[in-house]
Scaffold this motif. Structure first.
Motif, PDB file in Angstrom:
ATOM      1  N   ASN A  87       3.644 -33.956  13.049  1.00 55.70           N
ATOM      2  CA  ASN A  87       2.207 -34.160  13.209  1.00 55.70           C
ATOM      3  C   ASN A  87       1.593 -34.577  11.877  1.00 55.70           C
ATOM      4  OD1 ASN A  87       1.805 -31.811  11.672  1.00 55.70           O
ATOM      5  ND2 ASN A  87       1.342 -30.537  13.433  1.00 55.70           N
ATOM      6  N   SER A  88       0.287 -34.774  11.868  1.00 55.43           N
ATOM      7  CA  SER A  88      -0.362 -35.319  10.673  1.00 55.43           C
ATOM      8  C   SER A  88      -0.452 -34.312   9.539  1.00 55.43           C
ATOM      9  CB  SER A  88      -1.768 -35.834  11.026  1.00 55.43           C
ATOM     10  OG  SER A  88      -2.553 -34.799  11.598  1.00 55.43           O
ATOM     11  N   SER A 146      -5.290 -37.854   6.700  1.00 56.26           N
ATOM     12  CA  SER A 146      -5.433 -37.033   7.901  1.00 56.26           C
ATOM     13  C   SER A 146      -6.383 -35.868   7.671  1.00 56.26           C
ATOM     14  CB  SER A 146      -4.061 -36.501   8.333  1.00 56.26           C
ATOM     15  OG  SER A 146      -3.170 -37.558   8.589  1.00 56.26           O
ATOM     16  N   THR A 181      -1.178 -44.286   4.355  1.00 57.28           N
ATOM     17  CA  THR A 181      -0.785 -44.208   5.754  1.00 57.28           C
ATOM     18  C   THR A 181       0.738 -44.256   5.846  1.00 57.28           C
ATOM     19  OG1 THR A 181      -0.944 -46.617   5.970  1.00 57.28           O
ATOM     20  CG2 THR A 181      -2.887 -45.317   6.604  1.00 57.28           C
ATOM     21  N   ASN A 203       8.057 -45.281  12.075  1.00 58.72           N
ATOM     22  CA  ASN A 203       7.223 -44.289  12.752  1.00 58.72           C
ATOM     23  C   ASN A 203       6.604 -44.877  14.011  1.00 58.72           C
ATOM     24  OD1 ASN A 203       7.100 -41.912  10.762  1.00 58.72           O
ATOM     25  ND2 ASN A 203       6.632 -43.659   9.452  1.00 58.72           N
ATOM     26  N   ALA A 205       3.891 -43.827  17.198  1.00 57.51           N
ATOM     27  CA  ALA A 205       2.883 -42.873  17.649  1.00 57.51           C
ATOM     28  C   ALA A 205       3.292 -42.258  18.980  1.00 57.51           C
ATOM     29  CB  ALA A 205       1.531 -43.560  17.786  1.00 57.51           C
ATOM     30  N   VAL A 207       1.590 -41.065  21.849  1.00 61.67           N
ATOM     31  CA  VAL A 207       0.215 -41.224  22.313  1.00 61.67           C
ATOM     32  C   VAL A 207      -0.280 -39.999  23.075  1.00 61.67           C
ATOM     33  CG1 VAL A 207      -1.321 -42.648  23.726  1.00 61.67           C
ATOM     34  CG2 VAL A 207       0.492 -43.725  22.390  1.00 61.67           C
ATOM     35  N   PRO A 210      -2.119 -36.327  20.350  1.00 58.32           N
ATOM     36  CA  PRO A 210      -2.831 -36.985  19.244  1.00 58.32           C
ATOM     37  C   PRO A 210      -2.299 -36.590  17.876  1.00 58.32           C
ATOM     38  CG  PRO A 210      -4.386 -36.200  20.886  1.00 58.32           C
ATOM     39  CD  PRO A 210      -3.046 -35.638  21.269  1.00 58.32           C
ATOM     40  N   GLU A 211      -2.314 -37.558  16.968  1.00 59.65           N
ATOM     41  CA  GLU A 211      -1.949 -37.369  15.568  1.00 59.65           C
ATOM     42  C   GLU A 211      -0.508 -36.885  15.388  1.00 59.65           C
ATOM     43  OE1 GLU A 211      -4.789 -35.893  12.692  1.00 59.65           O
ATOM     44  OE2 GLU A 211      -6.309 -35.801  14.257  1.00 59.65           O
ATOM     45  N   THR A 212       0.370 -37.346  16.237  1.00 65.36           N
ATOM     46  CA  THR A 212       1.799 -37.084  16.045  1.00 65.36           C
ATOM     47  C   THR A 212       2.539 -38.416  16.028  1.00 65.36           C
ATOM     48  OG1 THR A 212       2.223 -36.851  18.423  1.00 65.36           O
ATOM     49  CG2 THR A 212       1.706 -34.841  17.191  1.00 65.36           C
ATOM     50  N   ARG A 213       3.675 -38.421  15.376  1.00 65.79           N
ATOM     51  CA  ARG A 213       4.490 -39.631  15.299  1.00 65.79           C
ATOM     52  C   ARG A 213       5.964 -39.249  15.374  1.00 65.79           C
ATOM     53  NH1 ARG A 213       2.492 -38.465  10.183  1.00 65.79           N
ATOM     54  NH2 ARG A 213       4.025 -38.229   8.496  1.00 65.79           N
TER      55      ARG A 213
END
Length: 248
Positions: A87-88, A146, A181, A203, A205, A207, A210-213
């Motif tokens: 996550n971010s 983030s 980023t 990386n 996303a 979707v 949210p805010e995870t890759r």
């Protein structure tokens, strides 16, 4: 003076001409959460509701929601490439077997399964980063970008405070206010069992969360490919010469 139904006379008390005299909305996080649950809002709709009320969007302490089961299936399908979902805040939420072969400390839960914490709390002599001086500033800059979306959230402010107190190096980089980023780039790692491994990190996303890759590590040369394959075939190989948790 006559006015049309539904309009306000400019001479009535409270009229402010062209000035916006809307009163501020005062509503608690608990009320907004109750509304979101009642209306069964998804994550994007929930965040929009909080923005309309001018209230910071709260997030769970362990990241940004749970991952769907299919995400782990995708990770496991990458049978010859190390991969993980992060996550971010750099918490590692899920991983596959090749990832554990490269960095077994994650499965053991070292350093709260947080890459940023591990990056600064493992001494440079034992870090798996060969290019540590390049990677750690990049990680802090990405984390800073983030962090701006989570101002005032206890889970984030407490994390920064604890890591700043524990690591002067992190505190110095944090004070620089650099912003970045996640990028596709080559990272060079050191593994005690096989030596240096060069991996390109891409990386993607996630979707639904949210805010995870999803970070996928691909060997960039034949030697690195052979070393990753060997590690996958020998998952119990020691990753470090000391007892410190690995960093990645």
């Amino acid at each position: 003076m006559l006015t049309a139904p539904g309009t306000r006379s400019p001479h009535r008390r409270g009229w402010s001409g062209d000035r916006d005299d809307r009163r501020p909305i005062n509503v608690s996080v608990q009320v907004l959460e109750a509304i979101a649950r009642t209306l069964r809002l998804d994550q994007a709709e929930r965040e929009h509701l909080f923005r309309l009320a001018d209230v910071p969007v709260p997030h769970p302490r362990d990241g940004h929601g749970r991952l769907e089961p299919q995400v782990q299936a995708v990770l496991d399908g990458l049978a010859d490439l190390p991969a993980a979902v992060v996550n971010s805040r750099y918490d590692v939420l899920a991983w596959n077997a090749p990832y554990v072969a490269m960095w077994p400390g994650i499965a053991a839960g070292h350093n709260h399964r947080n890459l940023l914490w591990a990056g600064f709390m493992v001494p440079a002599c034992c870090s798996t980063f060969v290019n540590r001086d390049q990677e750690l500033p990049q990680m802090v800059a990405t984390f800073r970008a983030s962090y701006g979306r989570h101002l005032g959230e206890p889970a984030w402010t407490e994390f920064v405070a604890r890591l700043s107190a524990a690591s002067p190096d992190f505190a110095e980089l944090w004070a620089a206010h650099d912003v970045g980023t996640p990028t596709t780039r080559v990272k060079v790692f050191r593994h005690a069992a096989v030596g240096e491994v060069r991996l390109s990190v891409v990386n993607f996303a996630v979707v639904a969360t949210p805010e995870t890759r999803m970070s996928v590590y691909t060997p960039v040369d034949d030697e690195s490919r052979e070393r990753v394959d060997w590690l996958i075939a020998h998952p119990d190989a020691p990753a470090a010469d000391h007892t410190h948790a690995p960093v990645h």
